[in-house]
Scaffold this active site. Structure first.
Site, short mmCIF file in Angstrom:
data_model
loop_
_atom_site.label_atom_id
_atom_site.label_comp_id
_atom_site.label_asym_id
_atom_site.label_seq_id
_atom_site.Cartn_x
_atom_site.Cartn_y
_atom_site.Cartn_z
N GLU A 295 0.82 -1.21 0.00
CA GLU A 295 0.00 0.00 0.00
C GLU A 295 0.86 1.26 0.00
OE1 GLU A 295 -4.45 -0.03 1.70
OE2 GLU A 295 -2.99 0.42 3.23
N HIS A 316 6.91 -26.64 -0.76
CA HIS A 316 6.24 -27.73 -1.48
C HIS A 316 5.13 -27.20 -2.37
CE1 HIS A 316 8.33 -30.89 0.85
NE2 HIS A 316 8.51 -29.85 1.65
N LYS A 430 -13.94 0.93 -3.80
CA LYS A 430 -15.00 1.38 -2.88
C LYS A 430 -16.09 2.12 -3.63
CE LYS A 430 -12.15 2.07 1.22
NZ LYS A 430 -11.56 3.07 2.08
O1 PA5 Z 1 -3.16 1.64 5.91
C1 PA5 Z 1 -4.25 2.13 5.77
O2 PA5 Z 1 -4.45 3.35 5.89
C2 PA5 Z 1 -5.46 1.27 5.45
O3 PA5 Z 1 -5.10 -0.05 5.29
C3 PA5 Z 1 -6.49 1.38 6.56
O4 PA5 Z 1 -5.92 0.95 7.76
C4 PA5 Z 1 -7.72 0.53 6.26
O5 PA5 Z 1 -8.27 0.90 5.02
C5 PA5 Z 1 -8.77 0.71 7.34
O6 PA5 Z 1 -9.11 2.05 7.46
P1 PA5 Z 1 -9.88 2.60 8.72
O7 PA5 Z 1 -9.00 2.42 9.91
O8 PA5 Z 1 -10.13 4.02 8.41
O9 PA5 Z 1 -11.15 1.79 8.86
#
Ligand code: PA5
Length: 454
Positions: A295, A316, A430
């Protein structure tokens, strides 16, 4: 004291031909500048750099509050349901799984000395939620609902169900006693709900993004409730923070070295990094790492693809591709000096399995030889190997690993010239999902998407 070491010998070995010392030294000036940028908060995503000083900034008061609430959960519940997705659950799960008994679900609460931690809100699977509802029916449980934005669909759906169940069982006040909310200090639906219902809350600071939040209450509360030493975890991270301070140059800074080596390999066509562990309890640590790097770096059509394997299990399955497939992979191994408990192999009279040659060796030694043999085979097959060595899996070494990977991720993102602290790409699915579900405000998109689906 730092016990983590990074070993690049199998990437730099002359006969391996992957990289030379000069390839790494080439990054020196660039990395120095990136470290300074992170320190001065002048680079991309500068408003999300609070994680850098979390280990040294956390106060005694905050630690005590976390421990008090964790003790309350331990005294009240047999199960803690952690509700969150992405950075709002992976860090907690990484550490809890790494420190837990492999079969903790089969132990009693007394044997575990803490509630069993399970997870919800990390998917949208009706079967998962139905099964969860089923197993919670006759159990005493508490909920830690974690969402920085407070508006994420997956945890919100799961929490809606759990809140209703707790309220039906214990009434509003009883439910309130079993719910902790970890969210933004001011904004978001969860903050509003928590204030309205009077839940115990912890704030997530504005300058810390989800995947960098394991050392905030997001990770620390569930870890403490699971019975693990959050002070040692923070101490380990703090040791790494101090050891890799901005002024420490490349030759002495394992974080800078790791960032340099992985980027040098990327520039030479190694587009996939596989993080490998030889201990099943590291599986979720690897998942946490995948999210952190995927990410943070995967932007603007750039980024090393982070993959994960659990050896020897995956030797494996994925082992074939790693050894022999397209040569676009490098491997980073979390190498653990010794297991928490070892076991000696016994001699057997019949010896039908022909394993007597291993008699008196330990299972740990066999695992080590599998690790060394694999490393040599993969290097031979054209897969550079980086080893991150820790003496054993403890809260202290996990703290070091967490800070090590977080900071190296930030530096690597800057080397790629992306903003490592945002995730604009996550919005695409989303808004499509909202449009297809008919969420108000997404009407324009709905027809176009339905036409595309045919
Ligand atoms: O690293 C990030 O920002 C994302 O992975 C969020 O943690 C994830 O989308 C969850 O978001 P939130 O804590 O707003 O529910």
């Amino acid at each position: 004291m730092i016990s983590l070491q990074v070993n690049f010998t199998q990437t730099l070995a002359k006969r391996s031909g992957f990289l030379t010392e000069a390839d790494i030294v080439d990054f020196e000036g660039e990395i120095l500048a990136h470290n300074q940028c992170l320190h001065d908060k002048t680079g991309k995503g500068y408003e999300f750099l609070g994680w850098q000083t979390l280990p040294s900034d956390i106060s005694e008061e905050e630690l005590q509050k976390l421990e008090t609430v964790a003790t309350h959960i331990q005294n009240t519940a047999d199960i803690l349901v952690v509700v969150g997705i992405g950075g709002s659950y992976l860090g907690a799960r990484a550490v809890i799984d790494a420190l837990s008994h492999h079969f903790s679900a089969m132990l009693s609460k007394t044997e575990r000395q803490a509630p069993l931690v399970i997870y919800a809100g990390q998917n949208i699977c009706a079967d998962y939620l139905t099964d969860l509802q089923g197993i919670l029916k006759n159990k005493s449980y508490a909920v830690a609902v974690i969402s920085k934005s407070g508006t994420t669909t997956e945890p919100a759906l799961a929490f809606r169900m759990l809140k209703k169940d707790l309220e039906e069982r214990y009434g509003k006040d009883g439910a309130k006693d079993r719910i902790v909310a970890i969210t933004d200090a001011r904004k978001g639906a969860l903050r509003k709900l928590a204030d309205q219902e009077g839940y115990q809350t912890f704030d997530i600071a504005d300058d810390i993004g989800g995947r960098f939040s394991v050392l905030t209450p997001v990770g620390l509360l569930p870890i403490a409730a699971a019975g693990f030493d959050i002070r040692q975890l923070v101490e380990g991270a703090k040791a790494m923070q101090e050891f890799t301070d901005t002024e420490i140059d490349l030759a002495k800074n394992p974080i800078s070295q790791y960032a340099a080596v992985r980027n040098a390999l990327y520039r030479k066509g190694k587009k996939i990094e596989i993080l490998a562990g030889y201990h099943p309890r590291l599986q979720y640590f690897i998942e946490w790492w995948k999210q952190l790097y995927g990410e943070s770096e995967g932007k603007e059509h750039k980024g090393i693809f982070p993959a994960g394997v659990n050896f020897t299990t995956d030797l494996h399955s994925m082992g074939q591709l790693i050894q022999d497939g397209e040569r676009s992979i490098f491997e980073t191994v979390i190498s653990v000096g010794k297991p928490t408990q070892d076991m000696t192999i016994e001699k057997e009279k019949a010896n039908l399995d022909k394993l007597n040659y291993l008699a008196r060796k330990t299972i740990g030694e066999v695992n080590h030889m599998a690790e060394k043999g694999t490393m040599l085979a993969h290097v031979e097959g054209g897969v550079p190997n980086i080893r991150i060595e820790i003496p054993e899996i403890t809260p202290y070494t996990l703290g070091q690993l967490i800070y090590f990977f977080e900071k190296a991720c930030a530096v690597s993102g800057y080397i790629l010239n992306v903003n490592p602290f945002d995730q604009p790409g996550v919005e695409a699915y989303k808004s499509n999902m909202f449009a297809l579900l008919g969420k108000p405000g997404f009407e324009d998109k709905t027809q176009k998407l339905l036409a595309r689906l045919g």
